[in-house]
Design a protein around this motif. Structure first.
Motif, PDB file in Angstrom:
ATOM      1  N   GLN A  26      47.047 102.367 -46.570  1.00 24.74           N
ATOM      2  CA  GLN A  26      47.738 101.870 -45.386  1.00 24.74           C
ATOM      3  C   GLN A  26      48.184 103.043 -44.523  1.00 24.74           C
ATOM      4  N   ASP A  29      50.682 103.295 -39.048  1.00 19.60           N
ATOM      5  CA  ASP A  29      50.757 102.235 -38.033  1.00 19.60           C
ATOM      6  C   ASP A  29      50.515 100.842 -38.612  1.00 19.60           C
ATOM      7  N   ARG A  31      47.775  99.776 -40.222  1.00 20.79           N
ATOM      8  CA  ARG A  31      46.348  99.502 -40.423  1.00 20.79           C
ATOM      9  C   ARG A  31      45.974  99.735 -41.883  1.00 20.79           C
ATOM     10  N   GLU A  32      45.132  98.866 -42.447  1.00 25.90           N
ATOM     11  CA  GLU A  32      44.754  98.987 -43.851  1.00 25.90           C
ATOM     12  C   GLU A  32      43.252  99.162 -44.027  1.00 25.90           C
ATOM     13  N   VAL A  33      42.897  99.929 -45.033  1.00 27.20           N
ATOM     14  CA  VAL A  33      41.512 100.135 -45.435  1.00 27.20           C
ATOM     15  C   VAL A  33      41.450  99.875 -46.943  1.00 27.20           C
ATOM     16  N   LEU A  70      41.880 107.217 -43.196  1.00 25.39           N
ATOM     17  CA  LEU A  70      42.903 106.700 -42.289  1.00 25.39           C
ATOM     18  C   LEU A  70      43.002 107.530 -41.019  1.00 25.39           C
TER      19      LEU A  70
END
Length: 157
Positions: A26, A29, A31-33, A70
């Motif tokens: 994570q 900001d 956003r997740e991968v 990220l």
């Protein structure tokens, strides 16, 4: 009816190990991968001896390489505001370990930090899996978290 319930339960149980064999990254900001065990296994690995009483050698991906997914700055670009980023490594049992982003950078730090997906002599033990953080250079294994399932970046500014 019982057969349908049993079949549903078996399907759900079979899906659990697959879900556990992934890692969520994570960004600061939000956003997740998601990185699967297969993706992690295909990435470049290095070997590192765990600190503390367990002298086993582990093989894994450098933490900085994972964080690159990220888009965090690395190497010479790691300066200024990026130095206020903390890396929070979370385990399935609620354990958490924290490193500064600079500690995960191979240019900044002599001792490597890896996310291990196996021991040098075989798979991770059940109590360590799916992944184990190994922080080279630490005298105690307190930050070498077991059962890692999530890595988060936090902006400390």
């Amino acid at each position: 009816m019982r057969a349908a319930l049993l079949a549903g339960w078996l399907l759900a149980a079979a899906a659990l190990p697959a879900a556990a064999q992934q890692l969520t990254l994570q960004a600061a900001d939000g956003r997740e991968v998601v990185v699967t065990a297969a993706e992690l296994a295909a990435m470049p690995h290095q070997q590192l001896r765990a600190p503390g009483r367990d002298p086993a050698f582990y093989e894994g991906v450098p933490l900085g390489l994972l964080l690159a997914r990220l888009g965090v700055p690395q190497g010479e670009a790691l300066r200024g505001r990026a130095l206020a980023l903390a890396v929070v490594v979370r385990a399935a049992d609620g354990y958490a370990a924290v490193l500064a982003l600079a500690e995960a950078d191979a240019v900044t730090r002599d001792a490597p930090v890896i996310l291990a997906d196996r021991r040098a002599d075989g798979p991770l033990a059940a109590e360590e899996a799916p992944f184990r953080l190994i922080v080279g250079g630490d005298r105690r294994p307190a930050r070498s978290a077991r059962q890692v399932v999530r890595i988060e970046l936090r902006d400390l500014r």
